[in-house]
Design a protein around this motif. Structure first.
Motif, short mmCIF file in Angstrom:
data_model
loop_
_atom_site.label_atom_id
_atom_site.label_comp_id
_atom_site.label_asym_id
_atom_site.label_seq_id
_atom_site.Cartn_x
_atom_site.Cartn_y
_atom_site.Cartn_z
N VAL A 140 0.86 -1.20 0.00
CA VAL A 140 0.00 0.00 0.00
C VAL A 140 0.89 1.24 0.00
N ALA A 141 0.66 2.11 -0.96
CA ALA A 141 1.34 3.41 -1.03
C ALA A 141 0.30 4.51 -0.85
N LEU A 142 0.74 5.65 -0.36
CA LEU A 142 -0.14 6.80 -0.18
C LEU A 142 0.20 7.87 -1.20
N ILE A 143 -0.81 8.35 -1.94
CA ILE A 143 -0.66 9.52 -2.79
C ILE A 143 -1.12 10.73 -1.98
N ALA A 144 -0.18 11.56 -1.54
CA ALA A 144 -0.49 12.72 -0.70
C ALA A 144 -0.49 13.97 -1.56
N GLU A 145 -1.64 14.58 -1.73
CA GLU A 145 -1.77 15.74 -2.60
C GLU A 145 -1.65 17.02 -1.79
N HIS A 146 -0.70 17.87 -2.20
CA HIS A 146 -0.53 19.17 -1.57
C HIS A 146 -1.15 20.22 -2.47
N VAL A 166 1.80 3.54 7.24
CA VAL A 166 2.12 3.77 5.83
C VAL A 166 3.63 3.77 5.65
N ASP A 167 4.12 2.98 4.70
CA ASP A 167 5.56 2.82 4.50
C ASP A 167 6.09 3.49 3.24
N LEU A 168 5.20 4.04 2.41
CA LEU A 168 5.63 4.66 1.16
C LEU A 168 4.67 5.79 0.81
N VAL A 169 5.23 6.97 0.53
CA VAL A 169 4.43 8.16 0.21
C VAL A 169 4.92 8.77 -1.09
N CYS A 170 3.98 9.07 -1.97
CA CYS A 170 4.27 9.86 -3.18
C CYS A 170 3.57 11.21 -2.99
N ARG A 307 -3.46 -10.32 -6.51
CA ARG A 307 -3.74 -11.54 -7.28
C ARG A 307 -3.57 -11.28 -8.78
N ALA A 308 -3.83 -10.04 -9.21
CA ALA A 308 -3.71 -9.69 -10.63
C ALA A 308 -2.29 -9.35 -11.03
N GLY A 309 -1.35 -9.42 -10.11
CA GLY A 309 0.05 -9.18 -10.45
C GLY A 309 0.57 -7.81 -10.11
N PHE A 310 -0.25 -6.97 -9.46
CA PHE A 310 0.21 -5.66 -9.03
C PHE A 310 1.02 -5.78 -7.74
N GLN A 311 1.91 -4.82 -7.53
CA GLN A 311 2.60 -4.72 -6.25
C GLN A 311 1.60 -4.47 -5.13
N GLY A 312 0.55 -3.75 -5.46
CA GLY A 312 -0.49 -3.41 -4.50
C GLY A 312 -1.29 -2.25 -5.03
N ILE A 313 -1.70 -1.34 -4.15
CA ILE A 313 -2.50 -0.19 -4.56
C ILE A 313 -1.86 1.09 -4.04
N ALA A 314 -2.07 2.17 -4.78
CA ALA A 314 -1.65 3.51 -4.36
C ALA A 314 -2.93 4.29 -4.06
N MET A 315 -3.17 4.55 -2.79
CA MET A 315 -4.42 5.18 -2.35
C MET A 315 -4.24 6.68 -2.17
N SER A 316 -5.28 7.41 -2.52
CA SER A 316 -5.27 8.85 -2.27
C SER A 316 -6.35 9.17 -1.25
N SER A 317 -7.51 9.64 -1.69
CA SER A 317 -8.54 10.11 -0.76
C SER A 317 -9.02 9.01 0.19
N GLY A 318 -9.06 7.76 -0.27
CA GLY A 318 -9.55 6.69 0.58
C GLY A 318 -8.75 6.52 1.85
N LEU A 319 -7.50 6.92 1.82
CA LEU A 319 -6.64 6.86 2.99
C LEU A 319 -6.39 8.26 3.56
#
Length: 352
Positions: A140-146, A166-170, A307-319
């Motif tokens: 799980v990555a976080l998309i943090a919008e400034h 959270v271990d990764l932030v963009c 399951r579809a082969g992604f590393q995971g998801i990058a969440m924005s507003s949901g997180l």
């Protein structure tokens, strides 16, 4: 490891590898015998897929032969296509979530438990390098919008997300960079440092090089203008991709991971369908680099993404907008656990 093997569609030799991780986060690697292909290099244990084996069955067999362990639960991590001078391989990598037994070098090979962050100091075959990136990234990555006039809420929200695990932030700037964005980025970098969290900064923030410890996050437009990696391998590099050709280009210039979405998709299922992720030939599985599904994704979706082969998801507003980010992260962990392949169901999985 046998000398014969199954050939993947497209002529690639089908190979499987396992990321065996202890509860303390250490990862098991083994040293290839010097007389074998890529001998003298470290690798993630595994071997060739035999006949009509599915990847899970092949991995269970290989790890029983090589390490003497019984694989109980697995989950796809990454698929890597790589052309060596003498062979073309399709390397299917599974994360081993549960196993029985104590790993030992059953074939006389040296094995070693290594902290994930130390893997880059070991010499691996070229096909294993994207695996090293995937192992070091969370699901799980976080998309943090400034945005403008957001200074009073941006840092408290970021700190709440970091405290939740959270271990990764963009960090993405919606105000075109400038002094305020740079100052926010510097404060965000300090918070991430305190929490041991990795951070990449939007290329719109022009002074990313002046933010110690921060990596670079390329917009799709910035990615398209590049012909080579714009920073050293010591800095984390990510990219936002809207189309499959952008994902291929991101891989070409050597990004450490990509965030892939489809504009206009209103649900996670729509995103997955638009990306062609319903079957074994999903965009993520073709990318040969870690890919996060982005856009309208939530905690319940991370298992399906894995399951579809992604590393995971990058969440924005949901997180980012959640009243209790820790509950969101806990739900993500549950979704991943529920998505795992149990070995007693492995024979039902399609071969790669």
């Amino acid at each position: 490891m046998s000398d014969s093997g199954s050939v993947h569609a497209g002529g690639a030799l089908a190979v499987v590898a396992g990321v065996v991780r202890r509860p303390d986060g250490a990862v098991l690697i083994s040293l290839r015998p010097r007389h074998k292909h890529q001998g003298g290099l470290w690798e993630f244990p595994g071997g060739k897929v035999e006949g009509d084996e599915c990847t899970v069955d092949a991995l269970a067999r290989e790890l029983a032969e090589e390490l003497g362990i019984v694989v109980r639960r697995t989950l796809p991590l990454i698929r890597v296509w790589h052309a060596y001078p003498d062979k073309y391989v399709c390397l299917n990598v599974l994360e081993v979530l549960d196993w029985a037994g104590e790993p030992r070098g059953q074939e006389g090979q040296s094995i070693r438990w290594v902290a994930a962050e130390s893997l880059s100091s070991y010499a691996f075959p070229a096909a294993n390098l994207p695996i090293v990136s995937a192992v070091r990234l969370p699901s799980v990555a976080l998309i943090a919008e400034h945005v403008e006039d957001d200074d009073d809420t941006f840092l408290p929200r970021l700190e709440a997300c970091l405290a939740s695990g959270v271990d990764l932030v963009c960090m993405v700037s919606r105000c075109g960079g400038g002094r305020r964005a740079t100052e926010a980025a510097q404060r965000a970098a300090e918070l991430c440092r305190q929490h041991g969290t990795r951070l990449t900064l939007d290329s719109a923030i022009e002074t990313t090089a002046d933010v110690p410890g921060a990596g670079l996050h390329l917009s799709a437009a910035a990615l398209r203008r590049l012909r080579q990696r714009p920073c050293s391998r010591q800095r984390l590099l990510s990219a936002c991709c809207d189309r499959p050709d952008e994902l291929r280009h991101a891989r070409t210039i050597g990004v450490d991971f990509a965030c892939l979405t489809t504009a206009g998709a209103s649900t996670f299922d729509a995103v997955m369908a638009a990306l062609g992720s319903a079957g074994s030939d999903s965009r993520a599985r073709q990318a040969s680099c870690p890919v996060f599904a982005s856009g309208r994704v939530g905690a319940v979706d991370v298992g399906a993404a894995r399951r579809a082969g992604f590393q995971g998801i990058a969440m924005s507003s949901g997180l980012w907008d959640a009243a209790h980010p820790a509950a969101v992260i806990a739900a993500c962990r549950t979704s991943i656990a529920d998505a795992a392949h149990h070995l007693d169901r492995a024979s039902k999985l399609a071969a790669p």
